[in-house]
Design an enzyme around this catalytic site. Structure first.
Site, PDB file in Angstrom:
ATOM      1  N   TYR A 279       0.842  -1.202   0.000  1.00 35.63           N
ATOM      2  CA  TYR A 279       0.000   0.000   0.000  1.00 35.63           C
ATOM      3  C   TYR A 279       0.875   1.249   0.000  1.00 35.63           C
ATOM      4  CZ  TYR A 279      -3.356   3.589   1.263  1.00 35.63           C
ATOM      5  OH  TYR A 279      -4.122   4.721   1.262  1.00 35.63           O
TER       6      TYR A 279
ATOM      7  N   GLU B  10       9.418  -7.978   4.613  1.00 37.97           N
ATOM      8  CA  GLU B  10       9.518  -8.266   6.044  1.00 37.97           C
ATOM      9  C   GLU B  10       9.041  -9.664   6.413  1.00 37.97           C
ATOM     10  OE1 GLU B  10       7.456  -6.342   4.486  1.00 37.97           O
ATOM     11  OE2 GLU B  10       5.497  -6.110   5.448  1.00 37.97           O
TER      12      GLU B  10
END
Ligand code: XMP
Length: 518
Positions: free
Chosen positions: A85, A177
């Site tokens: 996003y 991540e």
């Protein structure tokens, strides 16, 4: 001692992975801070970040209420990395174009790296790697000055950058991540070390120094209290605060009578004799057990215990006079729910916190573990010299054994469960399994069953054994304990605990079952 460390700012847009970004940054030995994306620009600049990461998030940039950041963020002169996003938002704010992808991309994807000169340096083999995708929108047209640096079968722009003399902007469609992204950690390391130029100064040791200095600065000459539960989080927070402000800290421990066998005494010894903390030990077991008399409903048990705890704690704090601060062992996963933009529902966990203290008492909060995960808190505890039996203690619910005695709590049933619980803990430790099991405990069931002892028929209590593996308590699996161990536990409980003639093992996972039985 260096107290100002290079820092990365992580702006959260409500991704379930935001806390993982911070963790990876810390694993690269760099300080970071998560802030909700709604903070004003002044807060961001005051933080003096050497780089900014925009997290992922569930929104779509074209939604009316889609979370935004100020365009001025891109004029601060620091590198920015947009993830998922974050990428779409950066594209949108810098006048590129985002559209709905014809199909949502979710799961592993093969990434072809087209430029491995900076962000992707050392990532993947033969310029390819596996990444974790989770997005519905995609980049239709990159903002001016950007170019694609990696693609997948579905996304011609899976990563892009704009790097010139004054700007360094990077965007990723995937999540570096998440462990499924092979080379994701290296990529984040490249960003924080090479691109942002952060020095790798985060260590648990430096964390202690920084936390101690911060607590001193915040507290000044003020008076501080801490509600000690005997668990690892509040213990580590207390010892850290004690290192910072010594006798200005008073710890309060309320023995509610539904603790494990010998637990109150152990806490008293460790914190007074060994660690030399100023501890007010309140033995209120009789009061709690009396208040629980005849109560079978678990939510009522929780409420009674919570209310009495607060009453006792407040009274003691009042006696201390002019207390300014409350130390709490809030951990990162708890914090993220309150700072995140649109985090996961907090309601599932409300009953798990000792809520109510700070708001009711108007104390300012000190939460020195806010940045850490449970396993990191254990390492910190060790660094601070806490004994293993505290740093490795399994989580224990606030309402204690009261919610492991199904039905009303009586002195007789409490004694039975304490004895059974002690046997379970001892045998699990003896088998060397204590640290790999999230929780192992006994539950006293509200039924009786038939047995024989000698020539006599018996009609006595049933104990259930619950042992689970878990990472965070939110999901859990029943532990595959060796049958011999279960046999030993069962034999010992039936032989040694008067009133029990049957032991069963719980083989349910969470969800749909919970860890506790009530
Ligand atoms: P459940 O039973 O919801 O438990 O799967 C998840 C974790 O939370 C603990 N737990 C509690 N902790 N007060 C607490 O402080 C409570 O009322 C409570 N209920 C459950 C449980 O031991 C497990 O670690």
């Amino acid at each position: 001692m260096e107290l100002w460390h290079d820092r990365i700012l992580i702006l959260d847009f409500g991704s379930q992975y935001t806390q993982l970004i911070a963790r990876r940054v810390r694993e690269a030995h760099v300080y970071s801070q998560i802030l909700p994306c709604t903070v004003p620009l002044a807060t961001i600049t005051a933080y003096r970040p050497k780089g900014i990461i925009l997290s992922g998030g569930p929104a779509s940039v074209y939604e009316r209420k889609a979370p935004r950041v100020s365009r001025q963020l891109f004029d601060l002169g620091v590198p920015v990395l947009g993830i998922c996003y974050g990428m779409q938002l950066m594209t949108h704010l810098l006048d590129g174009e985002v559209t709905k992808a014809s199909r949502r991309e979710y799961g592993r994807a093969e990434l072809i790296i087209d430029d491995d000169s900076d962000l992707f340096k050392g990532v993947g083999t033969a310029r390819a790697t596996t990444v974790w995708m989770s997005h519905g929108d995609r980049i239709e047209r990159m903002p001016k000055g950007f170019r694609s640096i990696a693609h997948t079968h579905n996304s011609p722009v899976a990563a892009m950058k704009l790097a010139d003399a004054s700007r360094q902007f990077y965007c990723l469609q995937f999540h570096p991540e998440v462990a499924h992204t092979v080379g994701g950690f290296r990529l984040l390391q490249n960003f924080v070390h090479e691109i942002c130029g952060c020095k790798p100064t985060w260590t648990m040791h430096s964390y202690v120094d920084t936390a101690v200095a911060q607590i001193r600065e915040t507290v000044g000459k003020g008076k501080v209290i801490c509600a000690l539960s005997g668990g690892v989080d509040s213990s580590v927070a207390a010892v850290l605060a004690h290192r910072a402000i010594g006798k200005q800290l008073t710890c309060i421990f309320v023995d509610n009578g539904v603790l494990r066998q010998g637990e109150g005494e152990q806490v008293r010894k460790t914190f007074t004799t060994q660690l030399k903390l100023n501890l007010h030990f309140l033995d209120r077991s009789a009061q709690f057990v009396k208040a629980l008399k005849g109560v079978a409903d678990p939510e009522r048990k929780r409420k009674i215990i919570g209310r009495l705890f607060i009453e006792n704690f407040e009274k003691e704090a009042k006696r201390l006079r002019h207390v300014d601060y409350l130390v709490q062992g809030t951990l990162y996963p708890d914090v993220i729910e309150s700072v995140s933009f649109k985090g996961p529902s907090a309601t599932i966990k409300t009953h798990h916190n000792v809520g109510g203290l700070p708001t009711k008492m108007r104390l300012k909060l000190i939460e020195p573990l806010r940045e850490l995960f449970k396993d990191e808190v254990r390492v910190l505890g060790k660094e601070l010299g806490l004994p293993d039996d505290i740093t490795w203690r399994q989580p224990f619910p606030g309402p204690g054994l009261a919610i492991r005695i199904l039905g009303p709590v009586t002195k007789e049933r409490l004694d039975m469960l304490k004895a059974a619980e002690a046997i379970v803990a001892w045998e699990i430790m003896n088998a060397g399994l204590y640290q790999e099991i999230w929780q192992a405990f006994a539950v006293l069931l509200p039924i009786r069953t038939v047995g024989v002892m000698g020539d006599q028929r018996t009609y006595e209590h049933v104990v259930a054994i619950r042992a689970v593996t878990s990472l965070d308590g939110m999901t859990a699996d029943w532990a595959r304990l060796p049958p011999e161990l279960l046999g030993t536990i069962s034999n010992r409980i039936i032989n040694e605990v008067r009133g029990v003639n049957r032991v069963v093992y719980d083989v349910s996972s969470k969800p749909p079952s919970t860890i506790e039985w009530e």
